[in-house]
Enzyme design. Structure first.
Site: not given
Length: 322
Positions: A178, A103, A198, A120
């Site tokens: 990740h 991200h 992605r 996150e």
């Protein structure tokens, strides 16, 4: 004003990697065997949470914030983020491996997408014996090495794999590559952002037989190429107190294991409080009302609250504030 603890209808998301654990383990009402996400608390446009209890039942989170901005969010949160709810709360069930992704940072997301970036954290609620996460690289690499690995289909050889167990906790900063592996059910707390790059998807196809979109070019300048062992969170599990898990600029999370009632003075907090129930059940009461939640449910306690009573014989909670 009667700003009691607010529960919201879950927003269920079908994913090609999803499964049924959100139903079998967390009690969600599923209409598919491929449900991958339950968005518990969301201000994301197009997926705004709707109140499920009390006099505000049927009201959207956005409408509540517009009517009672400081009372819901807290003055300091409102000054920093405006009326946009700043975090997104989810439960995720990965029956299959998720795509390898990352991200963007706040700076890059603002420049490219006019949005927040995405930092996150994950709390593992259930994991198969051989379940793994991908977090970061095995060693420092260069941008050139990364690009070459995409061309040669060898990216997975460069990645760091982590075996996981129930109650393990991980912090994923923006830019860190990740992926959630098959057999993992987790609670996710993140910035309000749906910006995902992605980079590898095992050549899988969607329901229409198409390869899913990759974001190869966007990812190159967004990745952290250094190996940094800063992702696994160590924490205490002392009973009946708030044990710090993650304290970052975007959210603060505590782990609370209860075997009796506790009272929390939040009069100086100047932020809403979110509780995710990860085991057992608990009655949550503030100055204006109460609600009982069980494993797999989430509640928002508005910032106007002075005191919170957590009443239970046994429960485990994630407590989230700004």
């Amino acid at each position: 004003m009667n700003l009691y603890p607010l529960k919201f209808y879950p927003i269920l998301k079908e994913r090609l990697w999803g499964g049924t654990k959100l139903g079998t383990l967390l009690g969600k009402e599923l209409e598919s065997d491929l449900v991958g996400e339950s968005w518990e608390l969301s201000g994301v446009a197009g997926d705004v949470s709707i109140v499920a209890n009390g006099s505000f039942k049927g009201t959207s989170l956005t409408d509540l914030i517009n009517r009672f901005p400081e009372e819901i969010l807290g003055k300091s949160v409102l000054e920093r983020f405006g009326k946009e709810f700043p975090i997104l709360i989810k439960f995720i069930d990965a029956q299959k491996d998720l795509s390898i992704q990352l991200h963007p940072s706040d700076k890059l997301a603002r420049k490219r997408h006019n949005s927040f970036g995405k930092t996150e954290m994950w709390y593992i609620m259930d994991a198969d014996n051989d379940a793994e996460l991908i977090i970061g690289f095995k060693e420092d690499i260069s941008k050139e090495t990364y690009v070459e690995s995409l061309k040669n289909d060898t990216l997975t050889d460069l990645l760091n794999y982590e075996n996981v167990s129930e109650s393990d906790t991980y912090f994923i900063s923006a830019g860190k590559i990740h992926a959630i592996g098959a057999g993992i059910l987790l609670a996710e707390i993140q910035q309000t952002s749906d910006q995902t790059y992605r980079v590898y998807d095992y050549n899988r196809k969607d329901a229409q037989g198409n390869l899913r979109e990759l974001h190869t070019e966007l990812s190159i300048d967004a990745i952290s190429y250094d190996r940094q062992d800063d992702f696994k969170v160590s924490y205490r599990q002392e009973a009946n107190v708030a044990n710090p898990l993650v304290n970052c600029p975007y959210f603060k999370t505590n782990f609370i294991s209860l075997n009796k009632n506790i009272q929390c003075d939040v009069s100086d907090q100047d932020s809403f409080t979110i509780y995710m129930c990860i085991d057992g059940k608990v009655l949550i009461k503030n100055d204006f009302g109460s609600i009982l939640i069980k494993k797999g449910e989430t509640v928002l306690v508005p910032a106007i609250t002075s005191n919170i009573l957590l009443s239970t014989k046994r429960a485990k909670l994630l407590e989230i504030t700004i």
